[in-house]
Design a protein around this motif. Sequence first.
Motif, PDB file in Angstrom:
ATOM      1  N   UNK A  61       0.831  -1.216   0.000  1.00 31.99           N
ATOM      2  CA  UNK A  61       0.000   0.000   0.000  1.00 31.99           C
ATOM      3  C   UNK A  61       0.863   1.264   0.000  1.00 31.99           C
ATOM      4  N   UNK A  62       1.965   1.231   0.770  1.00 35.45           N
ATOM      5  CA  UNK A  62       2.894   2.368   0.789  1.00 35.45           C
ATOM      6  C   UNK A  62       3.521   2.587  -0.585  1.00 35.45           C
ATOM      7  N   UNK A  63       3.919   1.500  -1.243  1.00 31.38           N
ATOM      8  CA  UNK A  63       4.529   1.612  -2.578  1.00 31.38           C
ATOM      9  C   UNK A  63       3.530   2.156  -3.591  1.00 31.38           C
ATOM     10  N   UNK A  64       2.264   1.723  -3.475  1.00 26.99           N
ATOM     11  CA  UNK A  64       1.217   2.245  -4.362  1.00 26.99           C
ATOM     12  C   UNK A  64       1.014   3.738  -4.143  1.00 26.99           C
ATOM     13  N   UNK A  65       0.961   4.135  -2.863  1.00 28.70           N
ATOM     14  CA  UNK A  65       0.799   5.562  -2.534  1.00 28.70           C
ATOM     15  C   UNK A  65       1.973   6.359  -3.070  1.00 28.70           C
ATOM     16  N   UNK A  66       3.191   5.818  -2.909  1.00 27.72           N
ATOM     17  CA  UNK A  66       4.403   6.497  -3.381  1.00 27.72           C
ATOM     18  C   UNK A  66       4.348   6.723  -4.887  1.00 27.72           C
ATOM     19  N   UNK A  67       3.945   5.681  -5.636  1.00 26.27           N
ATOM     20  CA  UNK A  67       3.905   5.810  -7.099  1.00 26.27           C
ATOM     21  C   UNK A  67       2.845   6.819  -7.536  1.00 26.27           C
TER      22      UNK A  67
END
Length: 218
Positions: A61-67
């Motif tokens: 979820x953090x990686x998705x938010x970052x992208x």
Amino acid sequence: LDKAKSEFVSIASHQLRTPLTATKGYISLVLEGTYGSINEKFKKPLRNVYYSNERLIHLVNDLLSLSRIESGKMTLEKEPTDISEIVKSVIDELKIKAEEKGLRLILKKSTSAPPQVLLDKEKIRNVVLNLIDNAIRYTKQGSISVKLEIRNPKSENQKLLISVTDTGEGMTKAEIDKLFESFSRGKAGAKLSAEGAGLGLYIARQFVEMHKGRIWAT
């Protein structure tokens, strides 16, 4: 290259999230006894698998938010919200985690009721969850206090302050200066917990600033 990286992270994260969510669901059903009773000695390792899976979901979820943040695709879905309800729900969710470490998780109520605030519930909940979860993770003993305050309650320039205070290791000024950068972790954090990619507080900062707010550490 930067655009290609963001697209890759987004696609990979989406592909990872579906099987992880399915895994979480099945482990939960097994633990609840949906497929029949299980031996007590199997419950602890199953719970460990469940918690490890939860950490992976959190990272994805953090990686998705970052992208989404980096590609400018992150948007806010604001609605009038009672911020105290968000804080209470996060504390309820993390209370067991604190108790398992022998820590006290305290909510200090404001003397005046917080007003309804126009915000994106999920994003602000993510911010509060990150702050309290970090406080629990990096505190060996003592307590974590969460406080809601209304600054200038009788004026048009009201400010809502959410503070999370813990009795943890503390940080140097140099670590605090880099705290809200992506992939940044302090020495104390790395020493006390091998988990974490250093993305949570960076994303929290982005979400707070999207709401025209400010986040900081002392």
